[in-house]
Scaffold this motif. Sequence first.
Motif, PDB file in Angstrom:
ATOM      1  N   HIS A 150      19.389  10.701  15.964  1.00 22.82           N
ATOM      2  CA  HIS A 150      19.810  10.273  14.622  1.00 22.82           C
ATOM      3  C   HIS A 150      21.331  10.262  14.531  1.00 22.82           C
ATOM      4  N   VAL A 151      21.957  11.320  15.015  1.00 22.21           N
ATOM      5  CA  VAL A 151      23.420  11.382  15.003  1.00 22.21           C
ATOM      6  C   VAL A 151      24.001  10.275  15.874  1.00 22.21           C
TER       7      VAL A 151
ATOM      8  N   GLY B 295      40.996  17.159  21.255  1.00 19.93           N
ATOM      9  CA  GLY B 295      41.946  16.920  20.184  1.00 19.93           C
ATOM     10  C   GLY B 295      41.300  16.844  18.825  1.00 19.93           C
ATOM     11  N   SER B 296      40.038  16.424  18.776  1.00 21.52           N
ATOM     12  CA  SER B 296      39.319  16.275  17.509  1.00 21.52           C
ATOM     13  C   SER B 296      37.903  16.799  17.662  1.00 21.52           C
ATOM     14  N   VAL B 297      37.460  17.655  16.731  1.00 24.09           N
ATOM     15  CA  VAL B 297      36.102  18.207  16.746  1.00 24.09           C
ATOM     16  C   VAL B 297      35.532  18.124  15.342  1.00 24.09           C
ATOM     17  N   GLU B 298      34.346  17.528  15.213  1.00 29.39           N
ATOM     18  CA  GLU B 298      33.698  17.365  13.909  1.00 29.39           C
ATOM     19  C   GLU B 298      32.274  17.898  13.993  1.00 29.39           C
TER      20      GLU B 298
ATOM     21  N   LEU C 172      25.709   8.063  13.102  1.00 29.49           N
ATOM     22  CA  LEU C 172      26.990   8.655  12.748  1.00 29.49           C
ATOM     23  C   LEU C 172      28.117   8.300  13.721  1.00 29.49           C
ATOM     24  N   LEU C 173      27.771   7.682  14.843  1.00 31.22           N
ATOM     25  CA  LEU C 173      28.795   7.229  15.767  1.00 31.22           C
ATOM     26  C   LEU C 173      29.164   5.776  15.493  1.00 31.22           C
ATOM     27  N   ARG C 174      30.407   5.436  15.713  1.00 34.80           N
ATOM     28  CA  ARG C 174      30.817   4.042  15.624  1.00 34.80           C
ATOM     29  C   ARG C 174      30.174   3.274  16.773  1.00 34.80           C
TER      30      ARG C 174
ATOM     31  N   VAL D 153      34.703  10.452  24.257  1.00 38.38           N
ATOM     32  CA  VAL D 153      33.796  10.849  23.184  1.00 38.38           C
ATOM     33  C   VAL D 153      32.612  11.600  23.783  1.00 38.38           C
ATOM     34  N   VAL D 154      32.222  12.715  23.136  1.00 33.77           N
ATOM     35  CA  VAL D 154      31.060  13.457  23.615  1.00 33.77           C
ATOM     36  C   VAL D 154      30.413  14.181  22.442  1.00 33.77           C
ATOM     37  N   LEU D 155      29.091  14.209  22.440  1.00 31.61           N
ATOM     38  CA  LEU D 155      28.333  15.034  21.515  1.00 31.61           C
ATOM     39  C   LEU D 155      27.971  16.325  22.252  1.00 31.61           C
ATOM     40  N   VAL D 156      28.370  17.445  21.682  1.00 30.41           N
ATOM     41  CA  VAL D 156      28.142  18.741  22.331  1.00 30.41           C
ATOM     42  C   VAL D 156      27.155  19.543  21.497  1.00 30.41           C
ATOM     43  N   LEU D 157      26.133  20.093  22.141  1.00 31.08           N
ATOM     44  CA  LEU D 157      25.196  21.002  21.475  1.00 31.08           C
ATOM     45  C   LEU D 157      25.663  22.427  21.748  1.00 31.08           C
ATOM     46  N   ASP D 158      26.052  23.147  20.700  1.00 32.51           N
ATOM     47  CA  ASP D 158      26.588  24.487  20.862  1.00 32.51           C
ATOM     48  C   ASP D 158      26.346  25.271  19.577  1.00 32.51           C
TER      49      ASP D 158
END
Length: 494
Positions: free
Chosen positions: A376-377, A450-453, A381-383, A434-439
Motif C-alpha cells: 500500500h505504501v 539525508g531524509s527520513v519520513e 505514497l511513493l512518487r 530511495v528505500v523503504l526500511v522496516l524498523d
Amino acid sequence: MAALLVHLLTNGRYGYFRDELYYIACGRHLAFGYVDQPPLSILLLRLSQLLLGDSLFAIRLLPALGGAAIVALTGIIAREMGGRAWAIALACAGSLCALFNLAVGNFFSMNAFEPLFWMGAVYLLVRIINGGSPMLWLWFGILLGLGIENKHSTVFFGVGIFVALLLTPGRRHFANKWIWLGGVIAFAIALPNILWQALHHWPTYELLSNIAHSDKNVALSPAQFIAQQINFMSPATLPLWLGGLVWLFGSRAGRRYCAIGIIYLVTLAEFIILHGKSYYLAPAYPMLFAAGGVAIERVFAARLTWLKPILLATILMAGALFAPVIVPILPPDKLVAYMRAIHFEPPRTETSHTAILPQVFADQFGWEQMVGSVAHVYHHLLRPEDEKRAAIFCENYGEAGAIDFFGPKLGLPPAISGHQNYFLWGPRDWTGEVVLVLDTNDDDERELFGSVEDLGQVVSSPWAMPFERRRHIYLCRDLKMSVRELWPRVKNWL
C-alpha cells in the motif's frame, strides 16, 4: 500412518513459518552452502516446489512423510535390538508422541529430516553390532554425509559415535577398511559445503561465534538443559527413554548395545558444554525409545505384564493432551486458554520470542498483512519515479522472505537485507536514492540518510511476534555514502 495423518490434517491451519519463507528464498539461490545451513534441505524444498508447487500442503508434505518415517524407523530399530510386539509398540508410541517430532513434522525445516539421518545411522550400527556385513559402513558413511549436508549438528552426533566405538568392543572395526571407506564417503559428500564455507571465509563459524557472544539464546544451566529434554519429549515418555538408557548400561542384554547409550551421553555433554539449544539433542531420542521398548518388554515379560498396556496408554493419552500446544489443532485464542488450563507450554529457546503463542505458532502469523501494508505504501505514497528505483530493506530474513514470497503478486520488488544469506545476495541494483526500511525506530536511518519520513506502522496479526507488530515503514532518501560503503555495515549474522 497415524503420524502422517496428524500432519496432513493440521499443517495448513495457520500460515507460512518464518524460516519457511527464508528457505523458499534460499531455494531461488541454489548453492553448496548458506550462512546458517548446509544445502541439502534447501535443495529438497526446491525440488518439492518444482514438482508440487509452493502451497502450504505442498512444501509441508516432505516433513509430514519424514515425521511418519521416524516413527516407523524407531520400531525397526527396536526390532533389530530383539524387540517383539510390545517393544515395537512402545517405541513407536514414544516417537509418535514426542513433542519435538510432532512439531518438526508439521512445517518445513532441516530439523524434520535430521532424525532420519541420525537414526538411519544408528539402525546400521545396531545391525553391524548384531553381526551384519562390514560393508554396511559404506551406507553408514552415506547417511552421515547426507546428515552433515542437511544440518551441521550431525558432526557432533558423529563424534558421539566415534567415542562410543572407541569405548566398546566396536573398536575392532577400526582395523578393517570398510569403516574408513565409509568415512571417506561421508567426507566426500560433505566436501562441497566445506569448500563453500572456505570460499566464503567460514560464515557459519562466524555466525555461531556471534551467537555465543550474544544474548540471543536462552541461557540454560546443565540441569535446566536436561529438564527441558523431558518437556521436548513429553513428560509421559520419560520412563521409556530413561529406562532404555539404564537398560543399555545395566542389563547383560542391553550392554551389547551400550554404544547407543554412550552416543547419547557424549552428544548431550557436547551440547551442554557448547551451550546449544535444548532441542538440538532431540533427534537422538528415538534410539532410546527403541531401547526402552525392548527393556520394558523383557523386564515385565513374566510379571507385572499389566504395566506395559498402562504405559502405552499413558504415553498416547499424554501425547493427545500436549499435541495442541505444538500442532495447530486449535484456533489461537482457544490455544491460549488451553495452555493455561493444562499449565503447559513449550520451552522458549530464544530471548526475543515473547509472544503469547509458542514460537512455532507465532512465527506463522502476520506475514501477508505486513506485505500488504508495504505494498500500500509502495503504490500509494511513493512518487511514480520513486517506485522504479525504490528498494525494500528488511531487518530479518523472515520479513525479507515474506516480501519475496507474497510481494510479486502485489507488484513489489525483491527485498534486500543484511540478515544471514541475504547479506551475501547483496543490494541487487539499488542505487541508494530511495528505500523503504522496516524498523522499530528511525535512529539508524537518520544517521545514514539525508531524509527520513515515517509512513506508519505495518499491519500485522495480534498473534505475531511483538517485535514484528512494532515495525514502522520509513521512507529514506539520499544515502550519505555509497551503497558499496554501506553494505558491510548492514551485515547481521546473528
